[in-house]
Design a protein around this motif. Sequence first.
Motif, short mmCIF file in Angstrom:
data_model
loop_
_atom_site.label_atom_id
_atom_site.label_comp_id
_atom_site.label_asym_id
_atom_site.label_seq_id
_atom_site.Cartn_x
_atom_site.Cartn_y
_atom_site.Cartn_z
N ASP A 111 0.66 38.07 42.90
CA ASP A 111 0.02 37.01 43.68
C ASP A 111 -1.36 36.71 43.13
OD1 ASP A 111 -1.01 35.31 45.63
OD2 ASP A 111 -0.17 36.45 47.30
N LYS A 116 1.44 32.89 44.86
CA LYS A 116 2.19 33.44 45.98
C LYS A 116 3.69 33.17 45.81
CE LYS A 116 0.24 33.21 49.95
NZ LYS A 116 -0.31 32.76 51.24
N PHE A 117 4.03 31.99 45.29
CA PHE A 117 5.43 31.62 45.08
C PHE A 117 6.12 32.62 44.13
CE2 PHE A 117 8.25 29.58 41.96
CZ PHE A 117 9.34 29.29 42.77
N PHE A 352 4.40 35.82 53.79
CA PHE A 352 5.02 34.52 54.09
C PHE A 352 5.32 34.28 55.57
CE2 PHE A 352 6.05 35.47 49.66
CZ PHE A 352 5.68 34.28 49.04
#
Length: 474
Positions: A111, A116-117, A352
């Motif tokens: 991250d 983050k994806f 998430f």
Amino acid sequence: MNWYLASILTYAFILIAIGWFIGRHVTDASNFFVGNRKFSWKMLFVILIAANIGAGSTVGVTGLAYRHGLSAWWWIACSAFGSLILAYVVGPRVWRIAKKYNLYTMGDYLDLRYAKFFRGVISGMMALGTLALFSGQLIGIAWILDVVANVDKPLGTFIGAMVVTIYFAAGGVLSAAIVNILEVIVILAGFCLAAPFALQAVGGWSGMEAQIALNFADAVKTNNYFAWDGIGLSSIIGYFFVLTPAFCISPGLIGKIYSAESERAVKLGTMLNALVQFAFAFLPVIIGMCAYAAFPDLKNPELALPLAMKELMPFGVAAFALAAIFAAEVSTADAVLYMLSSSIAKDLYKTFLKPEITDKELLSFSRKVTVAAGVAGVLLALWMPNIITALQIFYSLMTVSIAAPFLIGLFAERASTNGAVLAAVTGVVTMLGFQFLNNGQGLWLFNPATLGILASTSIMFLSLYILPGEKNHL
């Protein structure tokens, strides 16, 4: 009364009791995930070697040696090469970053370094692959209980899952570390005792050679059995490409590096772990070859280790050696549960779904995830055919998807998120394409996993020039 089973169950009870006692003092997520970053080089060595000597390095490698002979040594040796890279190249740098930014998991680093994806994609993929690894450890425990007490595979996997889940859920990496001290002593002492007794039972090295030659009744097969490349050059190359990077990028091992108290502790503890791996590699190989000399008609080669320990050694040595196998599988299983709990609780749930979760809530959720993972691991173990298959699924998937983005991103400032995603996807697609569209065959000496790693690495290097990111000074 079955005294073999009684000794193993007594040992299991001791592990649970220690883990549960330590767990009473674990009250926050920092303790659960990284032991408050207070582990000395000695403690780091213990938790690394305990994680690295598991079902694959014991039951699995003995099964490989039973079938292929001396060249089975390469499985653990390639892992040890990866540990050396972790000690002096990867570990110190990633430890400094983790210390600076208070990282708990591999996902935290991905991250921070990329996005983050990317963290979510890799963490989700690793959660699935790690379940396969966990199931492999449970299969190893099941084979032990099968040989010593005729316990069937479903019950054997359930017993193994129950032991490791209870003590790890209680205290995470901290309770695992304390339990690992006992496990490492039992593992190393047990195998150092077992190998000489196994050799003695088949008439020493010369007696073993003579009996194996008689079993094969074929000079070429016998020579291959005692050759360093008997397993095949393609397999050895595959081990180097898959296992060597796997043992310097595994999320479980990286998380343990985070727990070190200093950079010096990282280098010393990890180096000692590598040296012990190199030496230990010979022990299950010798036992597997002795097992083939004594029992050439086994239908399941992965029963070779517990059977040799039960039948080729006096009771006292056999009971201790069987406890050593049990310790090896359980100690690695707790490292796997660490990977699962951190991926699901920290990298997916907190990142998430519930970013505002408190430290105590994260600790509670992590313990629940550990229990759920234990149940899922049992179900998957019932479906998996053997240990090596389970481990190859995990190591291949992990190395193909993570190795290039993680290692190149650690040292190349221009590595980009787009490049990392493209490299991971290309590697996985290449591996799966050759696996399912080419009947599991690769090209020339390269198997599907090796081709996937080469493709991923090539794309990652190209992305430094075609899709460069902004300079990242971590």
